[in-house]
Design a protein around this motif. Structure first.
Motif, mmCIF file in Angstrom:
data_model
loop_
_atom_site.group_PDB
_atom_site.id
_atom_site.type_symbol
_atom_site.label_atom_id
_atom_site.label_comp_id
_atom_site.label_asym_id
_atom_site.label_seq_id
_atom_site.Cartn_x
_atom_site.Cartn_y
_atom_site.Cartn_z
ATOM 1 N N ASP A 93 0.828 -1.201 0.000
ATOM 2 C CA ASP A 93 0.000 0.000 0.000
ATOM 3 C C ASP A 93 0.869 1.261 0.000
ATOM 4 O O ASP A 93 0.617 2.196 -0.763
ATOM 5 C CB ASP A 93 -0.908 -0.027 1.229
ATOM 6 C CG ASP A 93 -2.018 1.000 1.185
ATOM 7 O OD1 ASP A 93 -2.763 1.022 0.184
ATOM 8 O OD2 ASP A 93 -2.140 1.777 2.136
ATOM 9 N N ALA A 94 1.900 1.290 0.823
ATOM 10 C CA ALA A 94 2.766 2.469 0.933
ATOM 11 C C ALA A 94 3.538 2.725 -0.354
ATOM 12 O O ALA A 94 3.832 3.891 -0.684
ATOM 13 C CB ALA A 94 3.738 2.291 2.099
ATOM 14 N N GLU A 95 3.866 1.668 -1.091
ATOM 15 C CA GLU A 95 4.656 1.817 -2.306
ATOM 16 C C GLU A 95 3.790 2.041 -3.541
ATOM 17 O O GLU A 95 4.298 2.061 -4.664
ATOM 18 C CB GLU A 95 5.569 0.602 -2.486
ATOM 19 C CG GLU A 95 6.622 0.528 -1.382
ATOM 20 C CD GLU A 95 7.639 -0.579 -1.580
ATOM 21 O OE1 GLU A 95 7.532 -1.341 -2.567
ATOM 22 O OE2 GLU A 95 8.545 -0.691 -0.727
ATOM 23 N N GLY A 96 2.488 2.241 -3.335
ATOM 24 C CA GLY A 96 1.624 2.631 -4.440
ATOM 25 C C GLY A 96 1.006 1.499 -5.216
ATOM 26 O O GLY A 96 0.365 1.726 -6.245
ATOM 27 N N HIS A 97 1.161 0.247 -4.762
ATOM 28 C CA HIS A 97 0.499 -0.877 -5.406
ATOM 29 C C HIS A 97 -0.975 -0.881 -5.009
ATOM 30 O O HIS A 97 -1.349 -0.386 -3.950
ATOM 31 C CB HIS A 97 1.156 -2.194 -4.995
ATOM 32 C CG HIS A 97 2.611 -2.268 -5.325
ATOM 33 N ND1 HIS A 97 3.076 -2.334 -6.619
ATOM 34 C CD2 HIS A 97 3.707 -2.254 -4.525
ATOM 35 C CE1 HIS A 97 4.409 -2.374 -6.607
ATOM 36 N NE2 HIS A 97 4.807 -2.336 -5.357
#
Length: 242
Positions: A93-97
């Motif tokens: 989630d944090a890495e934009g997936h």
């Protein structure tokens, strides 16, 4: 037009640096962040999707490889595999997936009554919502099996796929990546499983090859948004061809 290799290398380096800065600041990149600086929408967009995870060893290796390349993907998760892998899911989630639902224990959804359906879908949705603090998760039914009941109870857009190398057959990374590379076209949704080491290897090989061909990788939500297609609950989507 595909950018020249020096220009593409420069853009990828800048994108990776920008992604790193975003992650350090705690912000997830948006669709615009993966596109060329000019802001024009590329003519080769694909969504890389993974089912059946997370699995700590293989999913971690995949996330590392995607981060190195500045690429985002969509993960359809099994609910029973959320406990013990919370850090991996927060990292996604944090890495934009993008994160979606693949039922609680990979149960076929067709023919289920409402109580059994909710035990598979709503329980998983609740686990993800509590973990990540947001909702709006897409649904991918196991085996792509959909009926009127699934559509009525989904509570989310239903995402299938347009290119399937059947990596679960464990054919070897090269055969899987060759299938994906030869079949991929603008608007496709590519299907893989992040629980197999060979599939992780094939995914990264595919990313490298398709990026060299001028493809850009986006999440499923971004793919449809950039093609001006609205995703609606209970509707089935296999691709976003222009």
């Amino acid at each position: 037009m595909k950018p020249s290799k020096p220009m593409r290398t420069l853009w990828l380096t800048a994108s990776a640096l920008f992604l790193f800065c975003l992650l350090r600041s705690g912000a997830a990149p948006s669709a615009a962040d993966v596109l060329p600086v000019s802001g024009t929408v590329p003519q080769k967009l694909v969504a890389l999707t993974f089912d059946d995870g997370p699995r700590r060893s293989t999913t971690t290796a995949l996330l590392d490889g995607l981060a190195q390349r500045g690429v985002k993907a969509t993960f359809f998760l099994i609910g029973r595999q959320i406990p013990g892998n919370e850090d991996l899911i927060r990292r996604m989630d944090a890495e934009g997936h993008q994160i979606g639902i693949h039922t609680y224990d990979h149960t076929i959804l067709t023919g289920l009554n409402e109580a059994d359906f909710q035990a598979q879908v709503e329980v998983t949705r609740t686990l993800l919502t509590q973990l990540l603090g947001h909702n709006g998760f897409l649904l991918r039914p196991p085996y792509g099996m959909v009926d009127d009941g699934v559509k009525a109870m989904a509570g989310a857009p239903i995402i299938l796929w347009s290119v399937d190398p059947e990596d679960w057959r464990e054919q070897g990374a090269d055969l899987v990546s060759q299938h994906l590379i030869s079949q991929a076209k603008d608007g496709d949704i590519l299907l893989l499983h992040d629980i197999f080491p060979g599939s992780v290897e094939a995914a990264l090989e595919t990313v490298d090859a398709l990026m060299d061909q001028g493809f850009y990788f986006v999440t499923v939500e971004e793919l449809f948004s950039l093609r001006h297609i609205s995703l609606e609950n209970g509707c089935v989507y296999r691709c976003a061809y222009p």
